[in-house]
Design a protein around this motif. Structure first.
Motif, mmCIF file in Angstrom:
data_model
loop_
_atom_site.group_PDB
_atom_site.id
_atom_site.type_symbol
_atom_site.label_atom_id
_atom_site.label_comp_id
_atom_site.label_asym_id
_atom_site.label_seq_id
_atom_site.Cartn_x
_atom_site.Cartn_y
_atom_site.Cartn_z
ATOM 1 N N THR A 49 56.591 -35.067 -5.555
ATOM 2 C CA THR A 49 56.065 -34.693 -6.605
ATOM 3 C C THR A 49 56.263 -35.134 -7.378
ATOM 4 O O THR A 49 57.610 -35.710 -8.093
ATOM 5 C CB THR A 49 56.322 -32.776 -6.609
ATOM 6 N N THR A 258 61.409 -33.627 7.063
ATOM 7 C CA THR A 258 60.471 -33.912 6.517
ATOM 8 C C THR A 258 58.997 -33.527 6.579
ATOM 9 O O THR A 258 58.357 -33.869 5.627
ATOM 10 C CB THR A 258 60.635 -35.579 6.346
ATOM 11 N N GLU A 260 58.117 -30.399 7.602
ATOM 12 C CA GLU A 260 58.250 -29.118 7.963
ATOM 13 C C GLU A 260 58.466 -28.683 6.337
ATOM 14 O O GLU A 260 57.887 -27.747 5.633
ATOM 15 C CB GLU A 260 58.777 -28.115 8.137
ATOM 16 N N ASP A 261 58.984 -29.863 5.549
ATOM 17 C CA ASP A 261 58.753 -29.128 3.538
ATOM 18 C C ASP A 261 57.609 -29.777 3.046
ATOM 19 O O ASP A 261 58.287 -30.940 3.349
ATOM 20 C CB ASP A 261 60.118 -29.672 3.568
ATOM 21 N N ASP A 262 56.873 -29.230 2.468
ATOM 22 C CA ASP A 262 55.896 -29.804 1.894
ATOM 23 C C ASP A 262 55.718 -30.681 0.655
ATOM 24 O O ASP A 262 55.145 -31.105 -0.029
ATOM 25 C CB ASP A 262 54.533 -29.370 2.201
ATOM 26 N N ARG A 263 57.521 -30.448 0.254
ATOM 27 C CA ARG A 263 57.699 -31.564 -0.704
ATOM 28 C C ARG A 263 58.114 -32.643 -0.384
ATOM 29 O O ARG A 263 58.595 -33.581 -1.669
ATOM 30 C CB ARG A 263 58.681 -31.001 -1.830
ATOM 31 N N SER A 266 55.985 -37.660 5.413
ATOM 32 C CA SER A 266 56.054 -37.787 6.428
ATOM 33 C C SER A 266 55.304 -38.898 7.311
ATOM 34 O O SER A 266 53.907 -38.436 7.559
ATOM 35 C CB SER A 266 56.772 -36.176 7.430
ATOM 36 N N GLY A 269 54.532 -36.208 10.646
ATOM 37 C CA GLY A 269 53.362 -35.303 10.309
ATOM 38 C C GLY A 269 52.177 -35.520 9.429
ATOM 39 O O GLY A 269 51.929 -34.760 9.419
ATOM 40 N N ASP A 270 52.314 -36.925 8.561
ATOM 41 C CA ASP A 270 51.446 -37.010 8.049
ATOM 42 C C ASP A 270 50.279 -38.056 8.713
ATOM 43 O O ASP A 270 48.838 -38.905 8.325
ATOM 44 C CB ASP A 270 51.300 -37.675 6.741
ATOM 45 N N THR A 274 51.026 -42.027 4.931
ATOM 46 C CA THR A 274 51.826 -40.605 3.757
ATOM 47 C C THR A 274 52.766 -42.181 2.852
ATOM 48 O O THR A 274 52.182 -43.466 2.922
ATOM 49 C CB THR A 274 52.333 -40.186 4.877
#
Length: 303
Positions: A49, A258, A260-263, A266, A269-270, A274
């Motif tokens: 962010t 990385t 599971e945490d959307d901050r 990943s 995950g992405d 990413t």
């Protein structure tokens, strides 16, 4: 090699937890409270962010290797992040990760490498005793290993992908610091940053077997889908530092995933689309304490 009982006893003594610092402008930074407490160093791990990147790179992409945005925009993100956490961008020395276990000693003559200067030769870990240097490694699911010797005023930082973790890059850092700085493993404080967690890191049977064979005393595998298994990289991280002689109560795990945490970005995950985060570690020249990683901080949560 350790036995299962000794490892389990040590595993239970390892410190868990993290602090999340919300800095001015929306920049986020994770830290390990035990490393903050020892003083003499500053460290952190960037959230995604507060930057200027767009789309799936939104918004604080700190990776130059993605190829999806102009290099100058990523440099702008580094300037934003460095301003927020209070480090000099010109002091940064970056790894050139190859998912191996090469450790390179750097000093102020290397400042800017990978950032405003050419890349270092391939390496996944950096060590230094020079307070003019900020060590930086890049991450998207791989672990960051922070290694601090408060006695000899030396530090190490490693990018530990699964291949590097399997090859015991953490132990390589300890050994290199011993040879170069006279570091004693029992003096070290070690931390592990955000990474893919045991519930998300599913691999094929061949990779799972390599971890089981290399670290048979850790019970690092969990059942997965047919032909697959989950690997607990956090246990693998702890095991190699314990093998190297680091005290269990001097090892800390953020236990932040990385995926599971959307901050966080990943890679898995992405689905490969990413950005990247950065870990940093530096010595503080006056050996004073850093109670917060943000130069202009307005909030901090510990969860």
């Amino acid at each position: 090699m350790m036995d299962r009982g000794a490892f389990q006893t040590a595993w239970n003594q390892i410190v868990r937890g993290y602090a999340y610092h919300a800095c001015e402008g929306g920049v986020g930074c994770y830290t390990l409270p035990p490393l903050d407490a020892i003083g003499g160093v500053q460290h952190g791990f960037s959230a995604r962010t507060g930057g200027v990147s767009e789309g799936f790179l939104a918004s604080l992409n700190l990776s130059f290797s993605r190829g999806y945005e102009p290099r100058q925009r990523t440099i702008q993100n580094y300037e934003i992040f460095c301003e927020a956490v209070g480090i000099d961008p010109a002091s940064m020395v970056m790894d050139t990760y190859e998912h191996g276990k090469t450790v390179r000693c750097v000093d102020r003559t290397d400042c800017g490498a990978g950032y405003t200067r050419e890349l270092l030769p391939p390496c996944d870990a950096l060590i230094t005793e020079d307070p003019a240097v900020t060590l930086v490694t890049g991450h998207a699911d791989c672990m960051a290993f922070y290694v601090v010797d408060p006695v000899r005023r030396a530090i190490g930082l490693a990018h530990a992908g699964w291949r590097g973790a399997l090859a015991r890059i953490g132990g390589e850092v300890v050994e290199a610091m011993g040879k170069r700085f006279g570091t004693q493993p029992a003096d070290l404080f070690v931390g592990v940053g955000p990474s893919i967690c045991p519930n998300c890191f599913e691999v094929g049977e061949d990779v799972a077997a390599m971890f089981s064979d290399a670290f048979p005393y850790t019970d690092c595998l969990l059942p997965g889908k047919p032909g697959k298994a989950y690997v607990d990289l956090w246990k693998i991280a702890a095991a190699q530092f314990l093998e190297a002689g680091v005290r269990a109560d001097h090892i800390s795990l953020m236990e932040v995933c990385t995926v599971e945490d959307d901050r966080l970005f990943s890679h898995r995950g992405d689905h490969g689309l990413t950005g990247g985060m950065a870990a940093f570690l530096r010595l503080i020249q006056d050996e004073g304490r850093i109670d917060r990683p943000c130069a202009k901080q307005y909030n901090m949560t510990v969860d």
